[in-house]
Write a protein that holds these residues in place. Structure first.
Motif, PDB file in Angstrom:
ATOM      1  N   TRP A 267       1.220 -24.189  48.405  1.00 21.76           N
ATOM      2  CA  TRP A 267       2.255 -23.607  47.377  1.00 21.76           C
ATOM      3  C   TRP A 267       1.718 -21.883  47.364  1.00 21.76           C
ATOM      4  O   TRP A 267       3.140 -21.462  47.062  1.00 21.76           O
ATOM      5  CB  TRP A 267       1.876 -24.018  45.702  1.00 21.76           C
ATOM      6  CG  TRP A 267       0.991 -24.233  45.553  1.00 21.76           C
ATOM      7  CD1 TRP A 267      -0.471 -24.712  45.607  1.00 21.76           C
ATOM      8  CD2 TRP A 267      -0.307 -23.068  44.839  1.00 21.76           C
ATOM      9  NE1 TRP A 267      -1.410 -24.398  45.291  1.00 21.76           N
ATOM     10  CE2 TRP A 267      -1.716 -23.451  44.042  1.00 21.76           C
ATOM     11  CE3 TRP A 267       0.936 -21.639  44.189  1.00 21.76           C
ATOM     12  CZ2 TRP A 267      -2.258 -22.164  43.404  1.00 21.76           C
ATOM     13  CZ3 TRP A 267      -0.087 -21.113  43.321  1.00 21.76           C
ATOM     14  CH2 TRP A 267      -2.379 -21.375  43.019  1.00 21.76           C
ATOM     15  N   GLU A 268       1.064 -21.613  47.320  1.00 24.54           N
ATOM     16  CA  GLU A 268       0.447 -20.279  47.754  1.00 24.54           C
ATOM     17  C   GLU A 268       1.272 -19.574  48.375  1.00 24.54           C
ATOM     18  O   GLU A 268       1.614 -18.211  48.587  1.00 24.54           O
ATOM     19  CB  GLU A 268      -0.805 -20.195  47.534  1.00 24.54           C
ATOM     20  CG  GLU A 268      -1.536 -20.788  46.905  1.00 24.54           C
ATOM     21  CD  GLU A 268      -3.327 -20.439  47.253  1.00 24.54           C
ATOM     22  OE1 GLU A 268      -4.203 -19.728  45.775  1.00 24.54           O
ATOM     23  OE2 GLU A 268      -3.599 -21.178  47.907  1.00 24.54           O
ATOM     24  N   VAL A 269       1.318 -19.546  49.090  1.00 27.01           N
ATOM     25  CA  VAL A 269       2.426 -19.662  50.530  1.00 27.01           C
ATOM     26  C   VAL A 269       3.544 -19.484  49.690  1.00 27.01           C
ATOM     27  O   VAL A 269       4.612 -18.323  50.951  1.00 27.01           O
ATOM     28  CB  VAL A 269       2.201 -20.069  51.780  1.00 27.01           C
ATOM     29  CG1 VAL A 269       3.235 -19.436  52.783  1.00 27.01           C
ATOM     30  CG2 VAL A 269       1.356 -19.723  52.476  1.00 27.01           C
ATOM     31  N   GLU A 270       4.285 -20.439  49.741  1.00 23.22           N
ATOM     32  CA  GLU A 270       5.459 -20.210  49.252  1.00 23.22           C
ATOM     33  C   GLU A 270       6.084 -19.183  47.897  1.00 23.22           C
ATOM     34  O   GLU A 270       6.658 -18.368  47.755  1.00 23.22           O
ATOM     35  CB  GLU A 270       5.722 -21.650  48.367  1.00 23.22           C
ATOM     36  CG  GLU A 270       6.393 -22.798  49.301  1.00 23.22           C
ATOM     37  CD  GLU A 270       7.483 -22.647  50.164  1.00 23.22           C
ATOM     38  OE1 GLU A 270       8.148 -21.804  50.289  1.00 23.22           O
ATOM     39  OE2 GLU A 270       6.912 -22.525  51.675  1.00 23.22           O
TER      40      GLU A 270
ATOM     41  N   LYS B 136       4.453  -8.551  35.016  1.00 24.01           N
ATOM     42  CA  LYS B 136       5.293  -8.189  35.588  1.00 24.01           C
ATOM     43  C   LYS B 136       5.365  -8.087  36.890  1.00 24.01           C
ATOM     44  O   LYS B 136       5.465  -7.673  38.152  1.00 24.01           O
ATOM     45  CB  LYS B 136       5.961  -6.013  35.789  1.00 24.01           C
ATOM     46  CG  LYS B 136       6.974  -5.297  34.099  1.00 24.01           C
ATOM     47  CD  LYS B 136       8.090  -6.321  34.533  1.00 24.01           C
ATOM     48  CE  LYS B 136       8.671  -5.896  33.058  1.00 24.01           C
ATOM     49  NZ  LYS B 136      10.138  -7.059  32.876  1.00 24.01           N
ATOM     50  N   ASN B 137       3.953  -8.795  36.806  1.00 24.01           N
ATOM     51  CA  ASN B 137       3.205  -9.333  38.181  1.00 24.01           C
ATOM     52  C   ASN B 137       3.731 -10.497  38.885  1.00 24.01           C
ATOM     53  O   ASN B 137       3.757 -11.708  38.255  1.00 24.01           O
ATOM     54  CB  ASN B 137       1.584  -9.670  37.878  1.00 24.01           C
ATOM     55  CG  ASN B 137       1.229  -9.575  39.402  1.00 24.01           C
ATOM     56  OD1 ASN B 137       1.496  -9.790  40.136  1.00 24.01           O
ATOM     57  ND2 ASN B 137      -0.219  -8.702  39.285  1.00 24.01           N
ATOM     58  N   ASP B 138       4.847 -10.168  39.949  1.00 22.14           N
ATOM     59  CA  ASP B 138       5.934 -12.334  40.086  1.00 22.14           C
ATOM     60  C   ASP B 138       4.348 -12.315  40.511  1.00 22.14           C
ATOM     61  O   ASP B 138       4.531 -13.645  40.095  1.00 22.14           O
ATOM     62  CB  ASP B 138       6.090 -11.181  41.002  1.00 22.14           C
ATOM     63  CG  ASP B 138       7.989 -10.844  40.539  1.00 22.14           C
ATOM     64  OD1 ASP B 138       8.097 -10.648  38.910  1.00 22.14           O
ATOM     65  OD2 ASP B 138       8.379  -9.559  41.467  1.00 22.14           O
ATOM     66  N   ASP B 139       3.805 -12.818  41.094  1.00 23.91           N
ATOM     67  CA  ASP B 139       3.143 -12.875  41.727  1.00 23.91           C
ATOM     68  C   ASP B 139       2.191 -13.970  40.971  1.00 23.91           C
ATOM     69  O   ASP B 139       1.963 -15.862  41.045  1.00 23.91           O
ATOM     70  CB  ASP B 139       1.943 -12.194  43.045  1.00 23.91           C
ATOM     71  CG  ASP B 139       0.941 -13.421  43.881  1.00 23.91           C
ATOM     72  OD1 ASP B 139       1.627 -14.303  44.047  1.00 23.91           O
ATOM     73  OD2 ASP B 139       0.240 -13.184  44.289  1.00 23.91           O
ATOM     74  N   TYR B 140       1.407 -13.851  39.953  1.00 29.26           N
ATOM     75  CA  TYR B 140       0.761 -13.914  39.067  1.00 29.26           C
ATOM     76  C   TYR B 140       1.507 -14.975  37.899  1.00 29.26           C
ATOM     77  O   TYR B 140       1.238 -15.930  38.374  1.00 29.26           O
ATOM     78  CB  TYR B 140      -0.210 -13.053  38.030  1.00 29.26           C
ATOM     79  CG  TYR B 140      -0.699 -13.468  37.273  1.00 29.26           C
ATOM     80  CD1 TYR B 140      -1.871 -13.916  37.025  1.00 29.26           C
ATOM     81  CD2 TYR B 140      -0.423 -13.276  35.555  1.00 29.26           C
ATOM     82  CE1 TYR B 140      -3.018 -14.534  36.219  1.00 29.26           C
ATOM     83  CE2 TYR B 140      -0.844 -13.510  34.881  1.00 29.26           C
ATOM     84  CZ  TYR B 140      -2.364 -14.187  35.263  1.00 29.26           C
ATOM     85  OH  TYR B 140      -3.379 -14.724  33.672  1.00 29.26           O
ATOM     86  N   MET B 141       2.325 -14.401  37.846  1.00 29.30           N
ATOM     87  CA  MET B 141       3.536 -15.208  37.464  1.00 29.30           C
ATOM     88  C   MET B 141       4.213 -16.246  37.526  1.00 29.30           C
ATOM     89  O   MET B 141       3.897 -17.830  37.392  1.00 29.30           O
ATOM     90  CB  MET B 141       4.580 -14.914  36.066  1.00 29.30           C
ATOM     91  CG  MET B 141       4.040 -13.359  34.871  1.00 29.30           C
ATOM     92  SD  MET B 141       2.397 -14.051  34.010  1.00 29.30           S
ATOM     93  CE  MET B 141       4.112 -14.722  32.671  1.00 29.30           C
ATOM     94  N   LEU B 142       4.477 -16.410  38.446  1.00 31.26           N
ATOM     95  CA  LEU B 142       4.993 -17.234  39.110  1.00 31.26           C
ATOM     96  C   LEU B 142       3.619 -18.555  40.068  1.00 31.26           C
ATOM     97  O   LEU B 142       4.210 -19.695  39.633  1.00 31.26           O
ATOM     98  CB  LEU B 142       5.615 -16.642  40.607  1.00 31.26           C
ATOM     99  CG  LEU B 142       6.904 -16.325  40.434  1.00 31.26           C
ATOM    100  CD1 LEU B 142       7.231 -15.727  41.848  1.00 31.26           C
ATOM    101  CD2 LEU B 142       7.760 -17.210  40.286  1.00 31.26           C
ATOM    102  N   SER B 143       2.604 -17.805  39.772  1.00 30.09           N
ATOM    103  CA  SER B 143       1.428 -18.677  40.086  1.00 30.09           C
ATOM    104  C   SER B 143       1.263 -19.592  38.902  1.00 30.09           C
ATOM    105  O   SER B 143       0.845 -20.920  38.692  1.00 30.09           O
ATOM    106  CB  SER B 143       0.316 -18.006  40.809  1.00 30.09           C
ATOM    107  OG  SER B 143       0.344 -17.412  42.285  1.00 30.09           O
TER     108      SER B 143
END
Length: 187
Positions: free
Chosen positions: A62-65, A119-126
């Motif tokens: 999931w982290e790669v996704e 605004k941090n896509d990586d953090y929010m999507l995680s």
């Protein structure tokens, strides 16, 4: 009179031919429709294929996704959200992951970080991914407090990330109140 008999005979013959034609057409049409309808064997096999597909555990990192989604470039938060939800909805977590995801989202909430950097896509999507997986895992099981907590965490993360709600909106505050009640039930 012979003429009348011939006309009646002809009329009867035409009537019989009409019915014979209708019967032949009906049989042909029935054969065509019958060929289009799956047999009982085919119908019985289709749900098995769907079940097998749903039972197959995902071997997705999931982290790669998340990194792939963030790395796609010119996408909106809504498009990113839709993509991560496809991953989350098909993800088959381990017990260890559920424990980690649960403790992570609780810690992020308690530290008041979970919507501090929308605004941090990586953090929010995680965060969205983990809370969705936890919520799906418990999925309304007897009003489990962690299910309710994960649902409200997910809602606030989703709506603030997509720009639907402001981080200080009444909707967010209401969900946080519910989250506090859920956490109190866990203790």
């Amino acid at each position: 009179m012979d003429k009348m008999k011939k006309e009646k005979l002809t009329f009867k013959t035409m009537k019989k031919r009409h019915w014979a034609g209708a019967i032949i057409a009906g049989v042909a049409l029935g054969s065509i429709i019958g060929a289009m309808i799956p047999s009982e064997d085919e119908t019985a096999q289709k749900p098995k294929k769907v079940e097998q597909k749903a039972e197959k555990p995902s071997n997705v990192d999931w982290e790669v996704e998340v990194k792939k989604i963030v790395g796609t470039g010119n996408t909106t938060p809504t498009e990113n959200f839709d993509k991560i939800m496809k991953v989350a909805n098909s993800y088959q977590p381990t017990e260890k992951e559920i424990k980690y995801f649960t403790s992570y989202i609780i810690q992020e909430y308690n530290d008041k970080r979970y919507i501090s950097d929308i605004k941090n896509d990586d953090y929010m999507l995680s965060n969205i991914f983990m809370s969705a997986v936890v919520e799906n895992y418990y999925d309304d099981s007897e009003r489990n407090p962690i299910d309710a907590f994960a649902f409200d965490f997910f809602q606030n993360s989703k709506y603030t990330y997509r720009g639907v709600d402001a981080v200080d909106s009444d909707a967010v505050k209401s969900n946080e109140h519910q989250m506090d009640k859920s956490l109190a039930q866990l203790q």
